[in-house]
Design an enzyme around this catalytic site. Structure first.
Site, PDB file in Angstrom:
ATOM      1  N   PHE A 169      39.354  32.422  47.345  1.00 33.72           N
ATOM      2  CA  PHE A 169      38.786  31.192  47.031  1.00 33.72           C
ATOM      3  C   PHE A 169      39.526  30.246  45.815  1.00 33.72           C
ATOM      4  O   PHE A 169      39.391  29.028  45.734  1.00 33.72           O
ATOM      5  CB  PHE A 169      37.327  31.376  46.481  1.00 33.72           C
ATOM      6  CG  PHE A 169      37.211  31.717  45.143  1.00 33.72           C
ATOM      7  CD1 PHE A 169      37.325  30.561  43.954  1.00 33.72           C
ATOM      8  CD2 PHE A 169      37.019  32.978  44.555  1.00 33.72           C
ATOM      9  CE1 PHE A 169      37.048  31.135  42.940  1.00 33.72           C
ATOM     10  CE2 PHE A 169      37.070  33.396  43.413  1.00 33.72           C
ATOM     11  CZ  PHE A 169      36.971  32.579  42.444  1.00 33.72           C
ATOM     12  N   LYS A 193      42.861  32.868  58.010  1.00 31.04           N
ATOM     13  CA  LYS A 193      41.273  32.990  57.690  1.00 31.04           C
ATOM     14  C   LYS A 193      41.230  32.481  56.333  1.00 31.04           C
ATOM     15  O   LYS A 193      41.387  33.466  55.522  1.00 31.04           O
ATOM     16  CB  LYS A 193      40.917  34.225  57.936  1.00 31.04           C
ATOM     17  CG  LYS A 193      39.542  34.406  58.542  1.00 31.04           C
ATOM     18  CD  LYS A 193      38.393  33.870  57.324  1.00 31.04           C
ATOM     19  CE  LYS A 193      38.182  35.040  56.127  1.00 31.04           C
ATOM     20  NZ  LYS A 193      37.376  34.395  55.064  1.00 31.04           N
ATOM     21  N   ARG A 197      34.340  30.093  50.703  1.00 26.46           N
ATOM     22  CA  ARG A 197      33.744  29.410  49.873  1.00 26.46           C
ATOM     23  C   ARG A 197      34.380  27.583  49.766  1.00 26.46           C
ATOM     24  O   ARG A 197      33.800  27.130  49.116  1.00 26.46           O
ATOM     25  CB  ARG A 197      34.012  29.984  48.439  1.00 26.46           C
ATOM     26  CG  ARG A 197      33.015  31.351  48.648  1.00 26.46           C
ATOM     27  CD  ARG A 197      33.205  32.007  47.385  1.00 26.46           C
ATOM     28  NE  ARG A 197      33.322  33.350  47.487  1.00 26.46           N
ATOM     29  CZ  ARG A 197      34.060  34.398  46.394  1.00 26.46           C
ATOM     30  NH1 ARG A 197      33.718  33.740  45.195  1.00 26.46           N
ATOM     31  NH2 ARG A 197      34.043  35.733  46.487  1.00 26.46           N
ATOM     32  N   SER A 246      40.659  40.144  46.136  1.00 28.06           N
ATOM     33  CA  SER A 246      40.475  41.144  45.185  1.00 28.06           C
ATOM     34  C   SER A 246      41.230  42.532  45.739  1.00 28.06           C
ATOM     35  O   SER A 246      41.279  42.835  46.850  1.00 28.06           O
ATOM     36  CB  SER A 246      38.794  41.464  45.092  1.00 28.06           C
ATOM     37  OG  SER A 246      38.301  41.504  46.189  1.00 28.06           O
ATOM     38  N   CYS A 301      44.674  34.594  39.313  1.00 25.36           N
ATOM     39  CA  CYS A 301      45.220  35.977  39.037  1.00 25.36           C
ATOM     40  C   CYS A 301      46.168  36.183  38.183  1.00 25.36           C
ATOM     41  O   CYS A 301      46.542  37.343  38.014  1.00 25.36           O
ATOM     42  CB  CYS A 301      45.559  36.294  40.730  1.00 25.36           C
ATOM     43  SG  CYS A 301      47.166  35.604  41.046  1.00 25.36           S
ATOM     44  N   GLU A 403      38.271  43.396  35.793  1.00 27.14           N
ATOM     45  CA  GLU A 403      38.637  41.824  36.089  1.00 27.14           C
ATOM     46  C   GLU A 403      37.329  41.050  36.148  1.00 27.14           C
ATOM     47  O   GLU A 403      36.440  41.138  36.811  1.00 27.14           O
ATOM     48  CB  GLU A 403      39.292  41.557  37.569  1.00 27.14           C
ATOM     49  CG  GLU A 403      39.862  40.152  37.714  1.00 27.14           C
ATOM     50  CD  GLU A 403      40.448  39.860  39.115  1.00 27.14           C
ATOM     51  OE1 GLU A 403      40.077  40.458  40.111  1.00 27.14           O
ATOM     52  OE2 GLU A 403      41.401  39.307  39.083  1.00 27.14           O
TER      53      GLU A 403
HETATM   54  P1  NAD Z   1      37.884  38.349  47.922  1.00 25.28           P
HETATM   55  O1  NAD Z   1      38.608  39.660  47.849  1.00 25.28           O
HETATM   56  O2  NAD Z   1      36.282  38.436  47.838  1.00 25.28           O
HETATM   57  O3  NAD Z   1      38.035  37.430  49.188  1.00 25.28           O
HETATM   58  C1  NAD Z   1      39.462  37.249  49.857  1.00 25.28           C
HETATM   59  C2  NAD Z   1      39.148  37.100  51.286  1.00 25.28           C
HETATM   60  O4  NAD Z   1      38.837  38.313  51.846  1.00 25.28           O
HETATM   61  C3  NAD Z   1      38.439  36.158  51.843  1.00 25.28           C
HETATM   62  O5  NAD Z   1      39.138  35.110  52.948  1.00 25.28           O
HETATM   63  C4  NAD Z   1      37.150  36.569  52.148  1.00 25.28           C
HETATM   64  O6  NAD Z   1      36.427  36.105  53.264  1.00 25.28           O
HETATM   65  C5  NAD Z   1      37.804  38.230  52.719  1.00 25.28           C
HETATM   66  N1  NAD Z   1      36.848  39.121  52.636  1.00 25.28           N
HETATM   67  C6  NAD Z   1      35.928  39.655  51.517  1.00 25.28           C
HETATM   68  N2  NAD Z   1      35.276  40.472  51.847  1.00 25.28           N
HETATM   69  C7  NAD Z   1      35.597  41.035  52.924  1.00 25.28           C
HETATM   70  C8  NAD Z   1      35.451  42.456  53.499  1.00 25.28           C
HETATM   71  N3  NAD Z   1      34.286  42.881  53.026  1.00 25.28           N
HETATM   72  N4  NAD Z   1      35.940  42.510  54.623  1.00 25.28           N
HETATM   73  C9  NAD Z   1      37.100  41.855  54.940  1.00 25.28           C
HETATM   74  N5  NAD Z   1      37.357  40.613  54.574  1.00 25.28           N
HETATM   75  C10 NAD Z   1      36.606  40.314  53.430  1.00 25.28           C
HETATM   76  O7  NAD Z   1      38.439  37.548  46.765  1.00 25.28           O
HETATM   77  P2  NAD Z   1      37.935  36.033  46.159  1.00 25.28           P
HETATM   78  O8  NAD Z   1      36.695  36.475  45.328  1.00 25.28           O
HETATM   79  O9  NAD Z   1      38.165  35.092  47.148  1.00 25.28           O
HETATM   80  O10 NAD Z   1      39.395  35.816  45.384  1.00 25.28           O
HETATM   81  C11 NAD Z   1      39.415  36.190  43.928  1.00 25.28           C
HETATM   82  C12 NAD Z   1      40.188  37.445  43.816  1.00 25.28           C
HETATM   83  O11 NAD Z   1      41.617  37.354  44.502  1.00 25.28           O
HETATM   84  C13 NAD Z   1      40.567  37.906  42.414  1.00 25.28           C
HETATM   85  O12 NAD Z   1      40.392  39.482  42.283  1.00 25.28           O
HETATM   86  C14 NAD Z   1      41.667  37.509  42.307  1.00 25.28           C
HETATM   87  O13 NAD Z   1      42.583  38.072  41.194  1.00 25.28           O
HETATM   88  C15 NAD Z   1      42.293  37.824  43.525  1.00 25.28           C
HETATM   89  N6  NAD Z   1      43.750  36.730  43.779  1.00 25.28           N
HETATM   90  C16 NAD Z   1      44.830  37.745  43.535  1.00 25.28           C
HETATM   91  C17 NAD Z   1      46.177  37.179  43.760  1.00 25.28           C
HETATM   92  C18 NAD Z   1      47.341  37.769  43.637  1.00 25.28           C
HETATM   93  O14 NAD Z   1      48.387  36.940  44.276  1.00 25.28           O
HETATM   94  N7  NAD Z   1      47.634  38.837  43.414  1.00 25.28           N
HETATM   95  C19 NAD Z   1      46.143  35.555  44.022  1.00 25.28           C
HETATM   96  C20 NAD Z   1      44.670  34.842  43.991  1.00 25.28           C
HETATM   97  C21 NAD Z   1      43.706  35.569  43.938  1.00 25.28           C
END
Ligand code: NAD
Length: 519
Positions: A169, A193, A197, A246, A301, A403
């Site tokens: 998101f 995908k 949010r 995450s 991140c 985090e």
């Molecule tokens: P998230 O892991 O909740 O969701 C990311 C994606 O995964 C979304 O598209 C979501 O629909 C999907 N998803 C969520 N739960 C799932 C499940 N159980 N099974 C399959 N798919 C699922 O992350 P978020 O809250 O959207 O974003 C924040 C997180 O992303 C933070 O931890 C941040 O550090 C990380 N992030 C990392 C980077 C990087 O480059 N390392 C960059 C941006 C964000």
């Protein structure tokens, strides 16, 4: 353009459980907006706390349709001259710039970002599109003449087929552009995908891509949740998966995708430390830390949630400086350009971040500034929180280990650079870090020995530019290749090496049973 995103209510299938009177957001498949799935969920405006749109959640059938569309488009797109594919990227760059305000207003409405921050995100995304427009150079491969008698050899980078991207998101427009522009420039087709949010900006960009000349089916967008993601992971027609989100989900995506024989890169969470040395320019370090800790409400991140000060005098000066700067910060809706920090993304996340502040107090850290009481007049239901600052954070605290992803900065006090580096190297995550110092030797030692993927020296957010690659170490990345930049070309292509001989006419050679070599 909005009419393409929002499906008129009359067109939404009767079987869908969409809340009344909310515009419905569908999917982008084969160059068209389509309905799909019987489940839906609200998209909230975090500045008002109101549900403003209803998002259709793709079921297996909808995802299958998107994969089928990408598979159908692949042979012709693979055969399209790289220069023509590159031109689509150049056209898209122009269209993105022309539509910048439309795109950033979607970021503000769904994510809550303030205007300048939203524009910065979009610009970084555009730079990835720009880099993808150099693909003709990047795909040239390697050639060697006369590797043997009348034998030439070369390596070429061939596309993989249908690739998929799953995005978080916090950078709803930029992170998708880390993935699909280079994937399609290399000749692949793509199913994206986005985060459920804040899905609209990625959809708008996909429509602009069609306008830029991307054939239908080359880029498809399915909105959805776990059902959509699992369908992409399990489908044998999908050859590679890029994920950003995450750590828990990154690890899941990596293991499930790899088990299905796919190439996977999965970027996860972070807890980035800044080190402030006693010789640093403290005033500059403090202003740099303000943006890095509280910009985008700490929902980056590469944000800095921990500052490790070497020496008590350094820590005292940093804490005093941060306190003064925090008092000047303006918190409010992103629609007002004067604000520095908007709301958190959702109510549950808002409550989770507040819970971490409570936890920090219980664990014994000193809460120097408590932003939990901040109210924004006219936005009483928005998810606003002011900047929080902890001093005396210790490495055994939950608020240190996990985090938080909110506007919470913790100060730690150590005696030496070695002690600071041990903290960083022992931490679960290894995404980004930085050091503030005037000492070149210390900076060089730090950069050389720190176990982190992206390092800044007097640069608080060392996010690599589009022509380098982005990625963390340890549990911040699962897989071998980093995102965007040169690694994206490697990720989205397979190397093939061709060895070719044209014997001179009339020369007859006998059978050779020894292993061919050059002696
Ligand atoms: P998230 O892991 O909740 O969701 C990311 C994606 O995964 C979304 O598209 C979501 O629909 C999907 N998803 C969520 N739960 C799932 C499940 N159980 N099974 C399959 N798919 C699922 O992350 P978020 O809250 O959207 O974003 C924040 C997180 O992303 C933070 O931890 C941040 O550090 C990380 N992030 C990392 C980077 C990087 O480059 N390392 C960059 C941006 C964000």
């Amino acid at each position: 353009m909005e009419s393409l995103i929002f499906i008129p209510r009359t067109a939404v299938s009767k079987t869908m459980t969409t809340p009344q009177n909310l515009p419905s957001i569908g999917h982008w498949i084969d160059g068209k907006t389509v309905n799909g799935g019987t489940r839906s969920q609200e998209v909230w405006n975090p500045a008002t706390g109101a549900a403003e749109k209803s998002l259709q959640l793709a079921d297996r059938e909808t995802v299958n349709m998107a994969i089928a569309s990408a598979e159908k488009a692949y042979p012709a797109w693979r055969a399209t001259a790289p220069l023509k594919r590159a031109r689509v990227m150049s056209n898209l760059k122009v269209l993105l710039e022309k539509n910048a305000e439309k795109i950033t207003s979607l970021l503000t409405a769904e994510h809550g970002k303030v205007a300048g921050d939203a524009m910065g995100e979009l610009q970084r995304g555009i730079e990835n599109v720009e880099y993808a427009s150099y693909v003709t150079e990047l795909l040239k491969g390697e050639y060697a003449r006369n590797v043997g008698p009348n034998i030439d050899s070369w390596s070429e980078l061939q596309p993989l087929g249908v690739c998929a991207g799953i995005t978080p998101f916090n950078f709803p427009v930029m992170v998708p552009m880390w993935m699909w522009p280079m994937a399609v420039a290399c000749g692949n087709t793509f199913v994206l995908k986005p985060s459920e949010r804040d899905p609209s900006s990625a959809l708008l960009v996909s429509q602009l891509a069609l306008e830029a000349g991307l054939p239908p089916g080359v880029l498809n967008v399915v909105n959805g949740d776990k059902e959509a993601v699992d369908t992409l992971l399990d489908d044998a027609r999908v050859h590679a998966v890029s994920f950003v989100g995450s750590t828990a989900i990154a690890e899941y995506i990596y293991s499930r995708g790899c088990a299905k024989g796919k190439r996977v890169q999965a970027l996860g969470g972070a807890k980035n430390h800044a080190v402030v040395m006693p010789d640093a320019d403290i005033e500059n370090a403090v202003t740099a830390l303000m943006g890095a800790a509280y910009g985008s409400c700490g929902e980056r991140c590469m944000a800095i949630p921990i500052v490790v000060c070497v020496g008590d005098a350094t820590a005292d000066a940093v804490v005093a400086g941060l306190k003064t700067e925090i008092a000047k910060m303006k918190v409010g809706p992103g629609t007002d350009a004067k604000n520095d920090m908007g709301p958190l993304i959702t109510k549950p996340h808002f409550e989770k971040v507040r819970g971490y502040v409570e936890q920090g107090v219980k664990e014994g850290a000193t809460l120097v500034v408590d932003g939990r009481g901040v109210k924004v007049p006219g936005h009483e239901n928005g998810y606003f929180m002011g900047a929080c600052l902890f001093d005396n954070v210790k490495s055994n605290m939950v608020t240190y280990k996990e985090e938080i992803f909110g506007p919470v900065l913790g100060v730690m006090r150590v005696k030496t650079l070695e002690e600071a580096m041990k903290l960083i190297n022992d931490h679960e995550y290894g995404n980004g870090t930085c050091i503030f110092t005037r000492d070149g030797e210390a900076a060089r030692y730090f950069s050389d020995h720190i176990l982190v993927g992206m390092v800044g020296v007097n640069v608080p957010l060392p996010v690599p530019v589009a022509y380098h690659s982005f990625g963390g170490w340890k549990r911040s990345l699962f897989g071998d290749l980093h995102a965007y930049g040169p690694d994206a070309v490697r990720f989205y292509t397979k190397r093939k090496t061709i060895t070719q001989r044209w014997p001179s006419a009339g020369v007859r050679e006998g059978a050779m049973f020894s292993f061919p070599s050059t002696k």
